[in-house]
Design an enzyme around this catalytic site. Structure first.
Site, PDB file in Angstrom:
ATOM      1  N   GLY A  89      38.106  27.281  40.845  1.00 37.07           N
ATOM      2  CA  GLY A  89      38.747  26.360  39.908  1.00 37.07           C
ATOM      3  C   GLY A  89      37.842  25.712  38.878  1.00 37.07           C
ATOM      4  O   GLY A  89      38.142  24.621  38.391  1.00 37.07           O
ATOM      5  N   SER A  90      36.757  26.399  38.462  1.00 35.70           N
ATOM      6  CA  SER A  90      35.875  25.749  37.484  1.00 35.70           C
ATOM      7  C   SER A  90      36.560  25.603  36.127  1.00 35.70           C
ATOM      8  O   SER A  90      36.328  24.606  35.419  1.00 35.70           O
ATOM      9  CB  SER A  90      34.537  26.487  37.350  1.00 35.70           C
ATOM     10  OG  SER A  90      34.686  27.688  36.643  1.00 35.70           O
ATOM     11  N   ASN A  91      37.396  26.559  35.737  1.00 39.78           N
ATOM     12  CA  ASN A  91      38.122  26.399  34.469  1.00 39.78           C
ATOM     13  C   ASN A  91      39.127  25.257  34.560  1.00 39.78           C
ATOM     14  O   ASN A  91      39.296  24.485  33.604  1.00 39.78           O
ATOM     15  CB  ASN A  91      38.818  27.704  34.075  1.00 39.78           C
ATOM     16  CG  ASN A  91      37.871  28.657  33.361  1.00 39.78           C
ATOM     17  OD1 ASN A  91      37.504  28.432  32.216  1.00 39.78           O
ATOM     18  ND2 ASN A  91      37.446  29.721  34.057  1.00 39.78           N
ATOM     19  N   ASN A 136      46.339  32.338  29.587  1.00 37.12           N
ATOM     20  CA  ASN A 136      45.425  32.890  30.582  1.00 37.12           C
ATOM     21  C   ASN A 136      44.042  33.005  29.967  1.00 37.12           C
ATOM     22  O   ASN A 136      43.912  33.214  28.762  1.00 37.12           O
ATOM     23  CB  ASN A 136      45.891  34.283  31.037  1.00 37.12           C
ATOM     24  CG  ASN A 136      44.974  34.869  32.109  1.00 37.12           C
ATOM     25  OD1 ASN A 136      44.591  34.168  33.056  1.00 37.12           O
ATOM     26  ND2 ASN A 136      44.602  36.130  31.973  1.00 37.12           N
ATOM     27  N   HIS A 171      40.514  35.282  30.288  1.00 38.03           N
ATOM     28  CA  HIS A 171      39.972  36.526  30.839  1.00 38.03           C
ATOM     29  C   HIS A 171      38.522  36.654  30.372  1.00 38.03           C
ATOM     30  O   HIS A 171      38.236  36.442  29.189  1.00 38.03           O
ATOM     31  CB  HIS A 171      40.805  37.722  30.356  1.00 38.03           C
ATOM     32  CG  HIS A 171      40.364  38.996  30.988  1.00 38.03           C
ATOM     33  ND1 HIS A 171      40.700  39.351  32.281  1.00 38.03           N
ATOM     34  CD2 HIS A 171      39.569  39.994  30.530  1.00 38.03           C
ATOM     35  CE1 HIS A 171      40.143  40.507  32.577  1.00 38.03           C
ATOM     36  NE2 HIS A 171      39.452  40.929  31.535  1.00 38.03           N
ATOM     37  N   ARG A 230      57.018  39.341  44.979  1.00 39.25           N
ATOM     38  CA  ARG A 230      56.406  38.663  43.829  1.00 39.25           C
ATOM     39  C   ARG A 230      57.404  37.700  43.180  1.00 39.25           C
ATOM     40  O   ARG A 230      57.089  36.563  42.876  1.00 39.25           O
ATOM     41  CB  ARG A 230      55.943  39.712  42.812  1.00 39.25           C
ATOM     42  CG  ARG A 230      55.185  39.121  41.627  1.00 39.25           C
ATOM     43  CD  ARG A 230      54.763  40.183  40.624  1.00 39.25           C
ATOM     44  NE  ARG A 230      54.064  41.288  41.233  1.00 39.25           N
ATOM     45  CZ  ARG A 230      52.805  41.253  41.648  1.00 39.25           C
ATOM     46  NH1 ARG A 230      52.098  40.153  41.502  1.00 39.25           N
ATOM     47  NH2 ARG A 230      52.249  42.313  42.200  1.00 39.25           N
ATOM     48  N   LEU A 259      52.148  37.926  37.128  1.00 41.17           N
ATOM     49  CA  LEU A 259      53.408  37.187  37.079  1.00 41.17           C
ATOM     50  C   LEU A 259      54.576  38.159  36.916  1.00 41.17           C
ATOM     51  O   LEU A 259      54.483  39.153  36.197  1.00 41.17           O
ATOM     52  CB  LEU A 259      53.404  36.198  35.925  1.00 41.17           C
ATOM     53  CG  LEU A 259      52.297  35.146  35.912  1.00 41.17           C
ATOM     54  CD1 LEU A 259      52.567  34.128  34.804  1.00 41.17           C
ATOM     55  CD2 LEU A 259      52.166  34.434  37.255  1.00 41.17           C
ATOM     56  N   ARG A 278      47.188  36.549  40.740  1.00 46.02           N
ATOM     57  CA  ARG A 278      48.447  37.275  40.920  1.00 46.02           C
ATOM     58  C   ARG A 278      49.054  37.598  39.565  1.00 46.02           C
ATOM     59  O   ARG A 278      49.014  36.780  38.650  1.00 46.02           O
ATOM     60  CB  ARG A 278      49.450  36.422  41.714  1.00 46.02           C
ATOM     61  CG  ARG A 278      49.196  36.468  43.205  1.00 46.02           C
ATOM     62  CD  ARG A 278      50.136  35.575  43.965  1.00 46.02           C
ATOM     63  NE  ARG A 278      51.517  36.056  44.030  1.00 46.02           N
ATOM     64  CZ  ARG A 278      51.925  37.126  44.688  1.00 46.02           C
ATOM     65  NH1 ARG A 278      51.064  37.884  45.320  1.00 46.02           N
ATOM     66  NH2 ARG A 278      53.201  37.450  44.726  1.00 46.02           N
ATOM     67  N   ASP A 306      46.873  41.405  30.862  1.00 42.26           N
ATOM     68  CA  ASP A 306      45.857  40.826  29.972  1.00 42.26           C
ATOM     69  C   ASP A 306      46.092  41.236  28.519  1.00 42.26           C
ATOM     70  O   ASP A 306      45.130  41.379  27.744  1.00 42.26           O
ATOM     71  CB  ASP A 306      44.442  41.247  30.422  1.00 42.26           C
ATOM     72  CG  ASP A 306      44.096  40.699  31.799  1.00 42.26           C
ATOM     73  OD1 ASP A 306      44.573  39.599  32.149  1.00 42.26           O
ATOM     74  OD2 ASP A 306      43.357  41.376  32.538  1.00 42.26           O
TER      75      ASP A 306
HETATM   76  C1  GRF Z   1      37.052  33.213  35.452  1.00 42.13           C
HETATM   77  O1  GRF Z   1      35.997  34.051  35.087  1.00 42.13           O
HETATM   78  C2  GRF Z   1      38.306  33.595  34.713  1.00 42.13           C
HETATM   79  O2  GRF Z   1      38.071  34.083  33.420  1.00 42.13           O
HETATM   80  C3  GRF Z   1      38.845  34.720  35.564  1.00 42.13           C
HETATM   81  O3  GRF Z   1      38.580  34.331  36.893  1.00 42.13           O
HETATM   82  C4  GRF Z   1      37.468  33.428  36.905  1.00 42.13           C
HETATM   83  C5  GRF Z   1      37.940  32.179  37.559  1.00 42.13           C
HETATM   84  O4  GRF Z   1      36.907  31.246  37.739  1.00 42.13           O
HETATM   85  N1  GRF Z   1      40.235  34.967  35.262  1.00 42.13           N
HETATM   86  P1  GRF Z   1      37.245  29.735  38.093  1.00 42.13           P
HETATM   87  O5  GRF Z   1      38.136  29.763  39.338  1.00 42.13           O
HETATM   88  O6  GRF Z   1      37.947  29.123  36.919  1.00 42.13           O
HETATM   89  O7  GRF Z   1      35.931  29.087  38.383  1.00 42.13           O
END
Ligand code: GRF
Length: 206
Positions: free
Chosen positions: A16-18, A111, A113, A69, A97, A95, A149
């Site tokens: 969950g860093s993002n 999203n 990527h 799903r 969608l 997952r 994507d």
């Molecule tokens: C990130 O590199 C994101 O681009 C990809 O999965 C990773 C998730 O990292 N879809 P985090 O859980 O947000 O740290």
């Protein structure tokens, strides 16, 4: 009268860093007019869930539990709607969608990527980039449609690949840019100052 803040829901599966980068950006005023109202994980043991709770964010785990799903997506969409979520951010949500979910939030799902799409969609992105020998990679924030994507691109950042990079070193370099890009892209969408024309998102970003 000022507008109500846009209600954001974030979907995660892992660290969950993002999600935390978006939470920090919202609390520091870098995404004006946004409020994170729910963090959802499809894995109850996702490290990001505990980190979200520590920040005082509302969380819920909705595990797959043998559901199809679409059944799983119906439960997730129900939780998002219950919390009045208007914009959904996928942040390491592992997952695909269903078309039900995409239809419920058409052009309201973002999203991130970790490549310059359309290069290297799907899994093992950094491994694919290194194997291919690209000198530059990056990250992309896009709207989610029925393709993998493949939805309209909101923003991208370019990141160099060095000769001695491992998947881990490359992933770490790209991740820093992901956090900044996601913040900028969400701020643009929340501002409403963009339009989608076919595959092209015309806005103030880039
Ligand atoms: C990130 O590199 C994101 O681009 C990809 O999965 C990773 C998730 O990292 N879809 P985090 O859980 O947000 O740290």
């Amino acid at each position: 009268m000022s507008r109500q803040p846009a209600r954001i829901g974030i979907l995660i599966s892992g660290r969950g860093s993002n999600m935390l980068a978006l939470a920090d950006a919202v609390s520091e005023g870098r995404i004006p007019g946004a409020e994170i109202v729910l963090v959802v994980s499809d894995r109850a043991n996702a490290a990001g869930l505990a980190r979200a709770r520590e920040r005082g964010l509302k969380t819920v785990a909705i595990e797959r539990e043998g559901r199809s799903r679409e059944e799983h997506d119906r439960a997730t969409v129900a939780a998002l709607k219950e919390h009045g979520v208007e914009i959904v951010c996928l942040a390491g949500y592992m997952r695909l969608l269903s078309s039900y979910f995409i239809g419920a939030y058409r052009n309201r799902i973002l999203n991130i990527h970790p490549s310059l799409l359309p290069a290297f969609p799907g899994l093992d992105t950094h491994g694919q980039a290194i194997k291919h020998g690209v000198k530059w990679t990056g990250c992309t924030v896009h709207f989610v449609d029925e393709t993998l994507d493949g939805g309209p691109i909101i923003g991208q950042r370019v990141v160099p690949v060095f000769a001695d990079d491992s998947e881990e070193s490359l992933a770490a370099r790209v991740l820093e840019h992901e956090h900044q890009l996601y913040t900028e892209a969400l701020a643009l969408v929340v501002s409403g100052r963009y339009e989608i024309a076919g595959r092209r998102v015309r806005g103030l970003l880039n």
